[in-house]
Scaffold this motif. Sequence first.
Motif, mmCIF file in Angstrom:
data_model
loop_
_atom_site.group_PDB
_atom_site.id
_atom_site.type_symbol
_atom_site.label_atom_id
_atom_site.label_comp_id
_atom_site.label_asym_id
_atom_site.label_seq_id
_atom_site.Cartn_x
_atom_site.Cartn_y
_atom_site.Cartn_z
ATOM 1 N N SER A 32 -44.038 75.915 128.064
ATOM 2 C CA SER A 32 -45.132 75.540 127.147
ATOM 3 C C SER A 32 -46.415 76.248 127.567
ATOM 4 N N ALA A 33 -47.247 76.555 126.574
ATOM 5 C CA ALA A 33 -48.590 77.086 126.849
ATOM 6 C C ALA A 33 -49.472 76.582 125.719
ATOM 7 N N TYR A 34 -50.555 75.910 126.068
ATOM 8 C CA TYR A 34 -51.427 75.441 124.989
ATOM 9 C C TYR A 34 -52.883 75.633 125.370
ATOM 10 N N ARG A 35 -53.700 75.680 124.328
ATOM 11 C CA ARG A 35 -55.128 75.890 124.516
ATOM 12 C C ARG A 35 -55.804 74.551 124.779
ATOM 13 N N HIS A 36 -56.388 74.401 125.958
ATOM 14 C CA HIS A 36 -57.096 73.180 126.311
ATOM 15 C C HIS A 36 -58.598 73.450 126.186
ATOM 16 N N ALA A 40 -40.872 85.497 124.230
ATOM 17 C CA ALA A 40 -41.091 85.443 122.785
ATOM 18 C C ALA A 40 -42.248 84.519 122.424
ATOM 19 N N ASP A 41 -43.213 85.058 121.715
ATOM 20 C CA ASP A 41 -44.317 84.263 121.156
ATOM 21 C C ASP A 41 -44.858 85.037 119.957
ATOM 22 N N PRO A 42 -44.896 84.436 118.765
ATOM 23 C CA PRO A 42 -45.285 85.224 117.592
ATOM 24 C C PRO A 42 -46.735 85.687 117.579
ATOM 25 N N MET A 43 -47.636 84.988 118.308
ATOM 26 C CA MET A 43 -49.042 85.377 118.271
ATOM 27 C C MET A 43 -49.486 85.851 119.648
ATOM 28 N N LEU A 44 -50.149 86.993 119.680
ATOM 29 C CA LEU A 44 -50.705 87.531 120.926
ATOM 30 C C LEU A 44 -52.195 87.742 120.646
ATOM 31 N N ALA A 45 -52.996 86.748 120.944
ATOM 32 C CA ALA A 45 -54.416 86.785 120.580
ATOM 33 C C ALA A 45 -55.245 87.288 121.755
ATOM 34 N N THR A 46 -55.643 86.379 122.664
ATOM 35 C CA THR A 46 -56.341 86.842 123.875
ATOM 36 C C THR A 46 -55.350 87.424 124.883
ATOM 37 N N GLY A 47 -54.084 87.039 124.757
ATOM 38 C CA GLY A 47 -53.063 87.475 125.715
ATOM 39 C C GLY A 47 -52.893 86.495 126.869
ATOM 40 N N LYS A 48 -53.722 85.429 126.898
ATOM 41 C CA LYS A 48 -53.672 84.506 128.047
ATOM 42 C C LYS A 48 -52.341 83.762 128.112
ATOM 43 N N SER A 49 -51.756 83.429 126.961
ATOM 44 C CA SER A 49 -50.477 82.689 127.008
ATOM 45 C C SER A 49 -49.410 83.533 127.680
ATOM 46 N N PHE A 50 -49.231 84.765 127.231
ATOM 47 C CA PHE A 50 -48.224 85.639 127.857
ATOM 48 C C PHE A 50 -48.529 85.838 129.351
ATOM 49 N N ILE A 110 -42.221 80.680 124.209
ATOM 50 C CA ILE A 110 -43.424 79.921 124.546
ATOM 51 C C ILE A 110 -43.642 78.889 123.442
ATOM 52 N N LEU A 111 -43.542 77.616 123.817
ATOM 53 C CA LEU A 111 -43.673 76.516 122.854
ATOM 54 C C LEU A 111 -45.130 76.395 122.387
ATOM 55 N N ARG A 112 -45.342 76.008 121.112
ATOM 56 C CA ARG A 112 -44.372 75.649 120.097
ATOM 57 C C ARG A 112 -43.919 76.825 119.239
ATOM 58 N N ALA A 113 -44.895 77.679 118.888
ATOM 59 C CA ALA A 113 -44.638 78.668 117.831
ATOM 60 C C ALA A 113 -43.542 79.669 118.201
ATOM 61 N N GLY A 114 -43.197 79.727 119.495
ATOM 62 C CA GLY A 114 -42.133 80.644 119.913
ATOM 63 C C GLY A 114 -40.752 80.224 119.438
ATOM 64 N N LYS A 170 -64.743 77.057 123.717
ATOM 65 C CA LYS A 170 -64.198 77.598 124.969
ATOM 66 C C LYS A 170 -62.869 76.902 125.283
ATOM 67 N N PHE A 171 -61.886 77.709 125.709
ATOM 68 C CA PHE A 171 -60.593 77.100 126.057
ATOM 69 C C PHE A 171 -59.967 77.818 127.234
ATOM 70 N N GLU A 172 -59.060 77.080 127.903
ATOM 71 C CA GLU A 172 -58.202 77.701 128.900
ATOM 72 C C GLU A 172 -56.766 77.467 128.446
ATOM 73 N N THR A 202 -50.146 70.181 111.780
ATOM 74 C CA THR A 202 -51.409 70.254 112.541
ATOM 75 C C THR A 202 -51.320 69.482 113.847
ATOM 76 N N LYS A 203 -51.869 70.084 114.899
ATOM 77 C CA LYS A 203 -51.950 69.370 116.188
ATOM 78 C C LYS A 203 -53.393 68.960 116.438
ATOM 79 N N LEU A 204 -53.578 67.902 117.199
ATOM 80 C CA LEU A 204 -54.921 67.486 117.562
ATOM 81 C C LEU A 204 -55.423 68.374 118.689
ATOM 82 N N ALA A 250 -50.269 79.716 113.980
ATOM 83 C CA ALA A 250 -48.821 79.830 113.769
ATOM 84 C C ALA A 250 -48.094 78.524 114.100
ATOM 85 N N GLY A 251 -48.503 77.865 115.190
ATOM 86 C CA GLY A 251 -47.842 76.615 115.576
ATOM 87 C C GLY A 251 -48.004 75.553 114.488
ATOM 88 N N ASP A 252 -49.219 75.440 113.970
ATOM 89 C CA ASP A 252 -49.480 74.450 112.916
ATOM 90 C C ASP A 252 -48.722 74.803 111.639
HETATM 91 O O1 LIG Z 1 -52.871 85.061 123.185
HETATM 92 P P1 LIG Z 1 -53.425 83.675 123.223
HETATM 93 O O2 LIG Z 1 -54.936 83.670 123.132
HETATM 94 O O3 LIG Z 1 -52.919 82.888 124.375
HETATM 95 O O4 LIG Z 1 -53.009 82.951 121.879
HETATM 96 C C1 LIG Z 1 -51.743 82.946 121.383
HETATM 97 C C2 LIG Z 1 -51.113 81.611 121.542
HETATM 98 O O5 LIG Z 1 -51.697 80.677 120.652
HETATM 99 C C3 LIG Z 1 -50.670 80.019 119.936
HETATM 100 O O6 LIG Z 1 -50.221 78.915 120.603
HETATM 101 P P2 LIG Z 1 -51.037 77.552 120.685
HETATM 102 O O7 LIG Z 1 -51.687 77.476 122.028
HETATM 103 O O8 LIG Z 1 -51.902 77.392 119.490
HETATM 104 O O9 LIG Z 1 -49.903 76.473 120.731
HETATM 105 P P3 LIG Z 1 -48.768 76.098 119.681
HETATM 106 O O10 LIG Z 1 -47.845 77.265 119.566
HETATM 107 O O11 LIG Z 1 -48.133 74.938 120.342
HETATM 108 O O12 LIG Z 1 -49.424 75.733 118.388
HETATM 109 C C4 LIG Z 1 -49.585 81.056 119.844
HETATM 110 O O13 LIG Z 1 -48.334 80.527 119.578
HETATM 111 C C5 LIG Z 1 -49.656 81.689 121.196
HETATM 112 O O14 LIG Z 1 -48.900 80.978 122.138
#
Ligand SMILES: O=P(O)(O)OC[C@H]1O[C@H](OP(=O)(O)OP(=O)(O)O)[C@H](O)[C@@H]1O
Length: 219
Positions: free
Chosen positions: A103-107, A135-145, A79-83, A114-116, A215-217, A208-210
Motif C-alpha cells: 500500500s502507498a497513500y498520500r497522508h 504496477a501503479d497506473p499513476m506516476l505523479a510526483t514519483g514518491k509512491s514508486f 501498489i494499492l489501491r489503483a494498482g 502538503k502530503f507525504e 471516493t476516499k476520505l 485513479a483510485g477514486d
Molecule cells: O507519484 P505519486 O505522487 O506518488 O502519485 C501517484 C499515486 O497516487 C495514487 O494513489 P493514491 O495515493 O491516491 O492512493 P489510491 O490508489 O489508494 O487512491 C496513484 O495510484 C499512485 O499510487
Amino acid sequence: MQVQELLQKKSIANKFIAQLRDVNIQTDRMRFRKNIERLGEVLAYELSKELNYDNNEVKTPLGPCKVAVSNDELVICSILRAGLPLHQGILNYFDDAENSFISAYRHHPNNDEKFEVLVEYLASASLEGKTLILADPMLATGKSFANVLKALKPMGMPKKIHLVSVIGSKQGIEYLKSEFPEDSKLWIATIDEELNDRGYIVPGLGDAGDLCFGTKLQH
Ligand SMILES: O=P(O)(O)OC[C@H]1O[C@H](OP(=O)(O)OP(=O)(O)O)[C@H](O)[C@@H]1O
Ligand SMILES: O=c1cc[nH]c(=O)[nH]1
Ligand SMILES: [Mg+2]
C-alpha cells in the motif's frame, strides 16, 4: 531507468486512454477499471519482448515443434489501491507469476495540500534474483514508486525491475531516474507535461483510485 512510452506509436491503446481521461466516460467505474486492465495487458505484452527466452520443444498431435518460452521468474507487485486493475491486466498475460501487494497513500498531516506518501501494508514473495514488475497506473510526483522500492528492500535483490504505469508526469519520471537502478525500465502508456500544486497530473485523468473504487476520505 529507461523509459518506453506506448503512445509514441498509434494503436488501439489510444482509445483506452482516451476513455480513461474523458469526464463523460470515466465515471463508469467498471469501464474505467477495465480500461486500466486492458492497458496492463498491452504493456505486459510490450514488456514480454524484453524477457529472457529458452528454446523449448512442444509436442503437437502431429509432431515436435520448437518454441521460445520465457524463463524469467516474475513477481508482479501492485501498489494499492489503483494498482489492482493494472495488476490484473499484467497477470492475465503472465499468469504463472508470483504476486505481491503493497500500500502507498498520500497522508496530509496538516489537512492542506502538503502530503507525504506512507507505505503501511506489504505482502510479498522473495524478490531475490527474480524479475520484479511494479504496477501503479499513476506516476505523479514519483514518491509512491520510490517509497515502495525502499520498503521492498528486505524482500531481496531482484535481477531486474520493470515499472508499469498508465499516465506519468515528466517531473515524476525525472525523479525516478535518480531513485531506480539504471537498468530498470518504465513501461508507460503516456506522459503528460505538468503537475499541479496538489501533486495531480495535468491534464491526467483525476484520481485513479477514486475512479476505480469510489471516493476516499483525506487523512
Ligand atoms: O507519484 P505519486 O505522487 O506518488 O502519485 C501517484 C499515486 O497516487 C495514487 O494513489 P493514491 O495515493 O491516491 O492512493 P489510491 O490508489 O489508494 O487512491 C496513484 O495510484 C499512485 O499510487
Ligand atoms: O494525478 C494523479 C496524482 C495522483 N493520483 C492520481 O490518481 N492522480
Ligand atoms: Mg497509490
